[in-house]
Scaffold this active site. Structure first.
Site, PDB file in Angstrom:
ATOM      1  N   ASP A  25      43.303  43.247  34.943  1.00 12.62           N
ATOM      2  CA  ASP A  25      42.093  43.829  34.368  1.00 12.62           C
ATOM      3  C   ASP A  25      42.288  44.072  32.872  1.00 12.62           C
ATOM      4  OD1 ASP A  25      39.542  44.876  34.309  1.00 12.62           O
ATOM      5  OD2 ASP A  25      40.121  46.840  35.087  1.00 12.62           O
ATOM      6  N   HIS A  42      39.948  35.980  28.162  1.00 12.73           N
ATOM      7  CA  HIS A  42      40.348  35.293  29.391  1.00 12.73           C
ATOM      8  C   HIS A  42      41.465  34.282  29.113  1.00 12.73           C
ATOM      9  CE1 HIS A  42      37.284  37.310  31.572  1.00 12.73           C
ATOM     10  NE2 HIS A  42      36.277  36.682  30.997  1.00 12.73           N
ATOM     11  N   SER A  71      34.708  38.486  44.388  1.00 11.30           N
ATOM     12  CA  SER A  71      33.393  38.042  44.846  1.00 11.30           C
ATOM     13  C   SER A  71      32.289  38.683  44.017  1.00 11.30           C
ATOM     14  CB  SER A  71      33.224  38.379  46.331  1.00 11.30           C
ATOM     15  OG  SER A  71      33.500  39.750  46.587  1.00 11.30           O
ATOM     16  N   GLU A  72      32.560  39.859  43.439  1.00  5.55           N
ATOM     17  CA  GLU A  72      31.580  40.526  42.597  1.00  5.55           C
ATOM     18  C   GLU A  72      31.483  39.897  41.207  1.00  5.55           C
ATOM     19  OE1 GLU A  72      33.982  42.139  44.304  1.00  5.55           O
ATOM     20  OE2 GLU A  72      32.737  43.022  45.891  1.00  5.55           O
ATOM     21  N   LEU A 136      59.110  30.967  44.927  1.00  5.96           N
ATOM     22  CA  LEU A 136      58.094  32.007  44.792  1.00  5.96           C
ATOM     23  C   LEU A 136      56.812  31.526  45.440  1.00  5.96           C
ATOM     24  CD1 LEU A 136      57.107  34.722  43.494  1.00  5.96           C
ATOM     25  CD2 LEU A 136      56.352  33.338  41.531  1.00  5.96           C
ATOM     26  N   LEU A 200      41.307  50.156  43.691  1.00  6.05           N
ATOM     27  CA  LEU A 200      41.690  48.856  44.245  1.00  6.05           C
ATOM     28  C   LEU A 200      40.605  47.802  44.090  1.00  6.05           C
ATOM     29  CD1 LEU A 200      43.556  49.895  47.512  1.00  6.05           C
ATOM     30  CD2 LEU A 200      44.542  49.017  45.395  1.00  6.05           C
ATOM     31  N   SER A 201      39.366  48.227  43.874  1.00  4.42           N
ATOM     32  CA  SER A 201      38.268  47.290  43.607  1.00  4.42           C
ATOM     33  C   SER A 201      38.178  46.162  44.631  1.00  4.42           C
ATOM     34  CB  SER A 201      38.393  46.712  42.191  1.00  4.42           C
ATOM     35  OG  SER A 201      38.212  47.732  41.236  1.00  4.42           O
TER      36      SER A 201
END
Length: 248
Positions: A25, A42, A71-72, A136, A200-201
């Site tokens: 974020d 970004h 998804s939001e 990983l 946690l959104s």
């Protein structure tokens, strides 16, 4: 992304989480603070992603899940969504060969089909090419929402019960977990969120029931190996009780 550094033999490691999830974020605020368009934030965030993948591998983390697009996020301006999806395609096309060399297995969690046929095909190709990676496990959460994931699991279980393939009385936590998108992955031990937000959104809500949470004010584009190591150090100081005795 440069080659991942090899772990130094003979050096004792602190308690290292097996699975780390990160809510990345702050890209927009990073750009705004510099008078730059959000797209530049970004792009800077993509560089931070490369740094953290390297740091996770160096630390011995086995699973890393990055919340890249919720998804939001589809509600954001079309120009920003276009920039984000363009960055995703660029990453899939140009970084996969390095992931293969570094032994990183890439998987995508979420509604990949919503990105369109071209991007979905790029995702499938990247997953196929990196399938043998063992150093990983890198999971990218795209068009992902935990509530939608849990609802989809409930619908699948309900269909099986309606078809007579299972008894509703047999539904337990293990059965629900087998219907989640993360069914073959360990639950996260540590969730990190950048930018100062402390929530946690809608990220891995079921899986994070006993995860340790670390919040940092650092904006994602500024996040680097030092901050990742600091979060791991904080994790190592925690006493994980799981509702009972301390787990060392």
């Amino acid at each position: 992304m440069g080659a991942l550094p090899e772990r130094r033999p003979g050096v004792a490691s602190p308690v290292v989480p097996v699975h780390v999830g990160i809510i990345m974020d702050g890209n927009g605020r990073w750009a705004a603070g510099r008078g730059l368009p959000r797209a530049m934030g970004h792009r800077a965030g993509a560089e931070a992603t490369r740094r953290v993948i390297e740091a996770a591998a160096e630390a011995g983390v086995r699973w890393l899940t990055l919340f890249a697009f919720s998804s939001e996020n589809w509600r954001r301006p079309a120009s920003e969504v276009l920039e984000l999806t363009g960055l995703l395609r660029h990453y899939l096309r140009h970084e996969v060969s390095q992931l293969v060399r570094d032994g990183v297995r890439l998987r995508v969690v979420g509604d990949r089909e919503r990105f369109g046929v071209e991007t979905a095909a790029e995702i499938e190709r990247a997953e196929r090419l990196t399938a043998d990676g063992q150093r990983l496990n890198l999971n990218i959460a795209l068009s992902y929402g935990a509530r939608a994931e849990i609802a989809a699991a409930a619908r699948a279980i309900a269909r099986e019960a309606a078809a007579g393939r299972l008894d509703a009385a047999s539904v337990d936590e293990a059965l629900v977990e087998r219907h989640l998108a993360t069914r073959d992955m360990p639950d996260p031990d540590l969730i990190i969120r950048t930018s100062g937000e402390q929530r946690l959104s809608n990220f891995l809500l079921w899986q994070s029931a006993y995860a340790e949470l670390v919040f940092t004010d650092v904006l994602w584009p500024d996040f680097d190996a030092r901050h990742f190591t600091a979060a791991l150090s904080e994790f190592a100081r925690r006493e994980r009780r799981y509702g009972g005795a301390c787990v060392v």
